[in-house]
Write a protein that holds these residues in place. Structure first.
Motif, PDB file in Angstrom:
ATOM      1  N   ASN A  76      -8.386   2.106  -2.443  1.00 18.56           N
ATOM      2  CA  ASN A  76      -8.435   1.054  -1.419  1.00 18.56           C
ATOM      3  C   ASN A  76      -8.727  -0.318  -2.004  1.00 18.56           C
ATOM      4  OD1 ASN A  76      -7.988   2.784   0.859  1.00 18.56           O
ATOM      5  ND2 ASN A  76     -10.072   3.554   0.576  1.00 18.56           N
ATOM      6  N   THR A  77      -8.305  -0.554  -3.227  1.00 13.23           N
ATOM      7  CA  THR A  77      -8.489  -1.851  -3.861  1.00 13.23           C
ATOM      8  C   THR A  77      -7.132  -2.500  -4.111  1.00 13.23           C
ATOM      9  OG1 THR A  77      -8.418  -0.946  -6.098  1.00 13.23           O
ATOM     10  CG2 THR A  77     -10.564  -1.003  -5.005  1.00 13.23           C
ATOM     11  N   ASN A  81      -3.052   4.115   7.061  1.00 11.72           N
ATOM     12  CA  ASN A  81      -2.220   2.909   7.118  1.00 11.72           C
ATOM     13  C   ASN A  81      -1.108   3.025   8.156  1.00 11.72           C
ATOM     14  OD1 ASN A  81      -3.646   1.455   5.163  1.00 11.72           O
ATOM     15  ND2 ASN A  81      -2.490   2.363   3.491  1.00 11.72           N
ATOM     16  N   ASP A 137      -5.103   7.889   2.643  1.00 15.39           N
ATOM     17  CA  ASP A 137      -4.770   6.468   2.681  1.00 15.39           C
ATOM     18  C   ASP A 137      -3.458   6.229   3.418  1.00 15.39           C
ATOM     19  OD1 ASP A 137      -5.354   3.670   1.484  1.00 15.39           O
ATOM     20  OD2 ASP A 137      -3.297   4.050   0.840  1.00 15.39           O
ATOM     21  N   LYS A 159      -0.616   4.480  -5.814  1.00 17.54           N
ATOM     22  CA  LYS A 159      -0.782   5.105  -4.504  1.00 17.54           C
ATOM     23  C   LYS A 159       0.539   5.109  -3.760  1.00 17.54           C
ATOM     24  CE  LYS A 159      -3.106   2.566  -1.507  1.00 17.54           C
ATOM     25  NZ  LYS A 159      -4.031   1.603  -0.886  1.00 17.54           N
ATOM     26  N   ASN A 187     -10.790   6.254  -5.527  1.00 17.62           N
ATOM     27  CA  ASN A 187     -10.784   5.086  -4.653  1.00 17.62           C
ATOM     28  C   ASN A 187      -9.468   4.326  -4.830  1.00 17.62           C
ATOM     29  OD1 ASN A 187     -11.280   2.869  -3.053  1.00 17.62           O
ATOM     30  ND2 ASN A 187     -12.775   1.938  -4.430  1.00 17.62           N
ATOM     31  N   ASN A 223       0.799  -1.216   0.000  1.00 18.48           N
ATOM     32  CA  ASN A 223       0.000   0.000   0.000  1.00 18.48           C
ATOM     33  C   ASN A 223       0.837   1.275   0.000  1.00 18.48           C
ATOM     34  OD1 ASN A 223      -3.003  -0.517   0.174  1.00 18.48           O
ATOM     35  ND2 ASN A 223      -2.305  -1.894   1.790  1.00 18.48           N
TER      36      ASN A 223
END
Length: 357
Positions: A129-130, A177, A173, A137, A127, A106
């Motif tokens: 978060n996949t 995390n 994000d 990202k 988005n 991530n």
């Protein structure tokens, strides 16, 4: 490769046939004290340093959003470089809380997919978060957004389209995390980590040695140096695959990461104090010679990295042989920390080696 396979087979045989010896190793050293030192004095402070740098990065991002000028962009870039550097302190700890959320994937999947990032920005897709978002990202994506062009041109890009919204998504994000992993280390996880003594595959030392070696081999040696310099592509260089290729801080990140792993081996925390860790463990079981070999090779590898110019992508283009020489010294450390150290401590390396050493 054949010699490495033979050494691994020998290590496995030694591991499976000498349980009494493993018991003796554990009896001669206070593992709980070592684990407690590592968690409290090394890992948690380093995660705190990362989290604080990410908070500061977000602060600078909010300032830039409000001003959209070159001065705040320069400050944002500087904060980014600090945060990316602090990440090097913990990126080898992909177990426990970090593994639970795939922190490495991530946070630092590189090279980043610039084409997909452009598409996401154009289409207003925020988005991240996949599972398919790893390459668009984290620090590598921010590296591209903040450093692709010179300062004024970058400011102009952020003034139009959906670039601000996309950076907002990346920042949120990253914050979530890093905070999630830190909170687990500050609350429940140390109790688990500190008390799982022994050397089997489920022990904390076994898990740590495997995570450390896997990172060193795949993400550090290969990801940062080997792949860009052409080790995995028959000598064809791939400088565009360098970490932090847009900001150009790849060399310094590699040095910082090697130092972090060395300090973990020595038990050195943010305060600079050398406490109980793997070096003490080896000495306690009469393996001082191996400890010296590891320390010496860390020193040689460090010197080789310091000799490399920056950005690394340009050094690869200008002096491939010099970067390959640094890679070879990094490779020598593999035999010590992946083969000899686990064998002496009765630890089984469980991850699969899928490269071509």
């Amino acid at each position: 490769m054949k010699n490495l396979i033979i050494l691994i087979v020998i290590s496995v045989l030694l591991y499976s046939c000498d349980d009494d010896k493993k018991d003796d190793i554990s009896a001669n050293f206070n593992q709980a004290e070592m684990l407690t030192n590592l968690s409290q004095e090394v890992f948690i402070p380093n995660y705190i340093a990362l989290n604080e740098s990410v908070i500061q990065l977000d602060t600078k991002w909010q300032s830039f959003k409000g001003a959209l000028d070159s001065t705040t962009m320069e400050e944002l870039r500087a904060a980014f470089e600090v945060a990316y550097t602090k990440y090097q302190l913990v990126n080898y700890l992909e177990f426990g809380p970090a593994a639970n959320i795939s922190l490495r994937n991530n946070t630092n999947t590189f090279p980043t997919d610039t084409s997909k990032i452009k598409t996401n920005i154009r289409d207003g897709i925020y988005n991240v978060n996949t599972l398919s978002s790893y390459t668009v990202k984290g620090f590598p994506a921010m590296d591209y957004l903040l450093f692709e062009q010179e300062v004024n041109a970058t400011v102009t890009l952020f003034k139009k389209g959906n670039r601000v919204q996309y950076m907002d998504a990346l920042m949120a994000d990253l914050k979530v995390n890093t905070e999630t992993v830190l909170n687990e280390w500050k609350t429940s996880y140390p109790t688990t980590f500190n008390t799982k003594t022994g050397s089997d595959v489920g022990s904390s030392i076994g898990i740590l040695v495997n995570a450390w070696n896997q990172h060193y081999e795949r993400n550090f040696r290969d990801g940062k140096i080997g792949i860009p310099v052409g080790i995995r592509s028959l000598g064809v260089t791939l400088p565009e695959k360098c970490e932090a290729v847009y900001s150009g801080i790849s060399t310094s990140l590699s040095i910082e990461n090697l130092e972090a792993m060395e300090k973990m081996y020595l038990g050195v925390g943010q305060d600079g104090i050398n406490r109980k860790s793997f070096d003490d463990y080896l000495i306690a079981i009469n393996a001082a010679e191996l400890d010296n070999d590891i320390k010496n090779q860390f020193s040689i590898a460090h010197s080789k990295l310091q000799e490399l110019g920056s950005p690394l992508s340009e050094e690869i283009k200008n002096d491939q042989a010099k970067v390959q020489s640094a890679y070879q010294e990094l490779q020598k450390l593999i035999l010590l920390i992946k083969i000899e150290l686990p064998s002496r401590l009765g630890i089984l390396i469980t991850y699969q080696d899928n490269d071509g050493d």
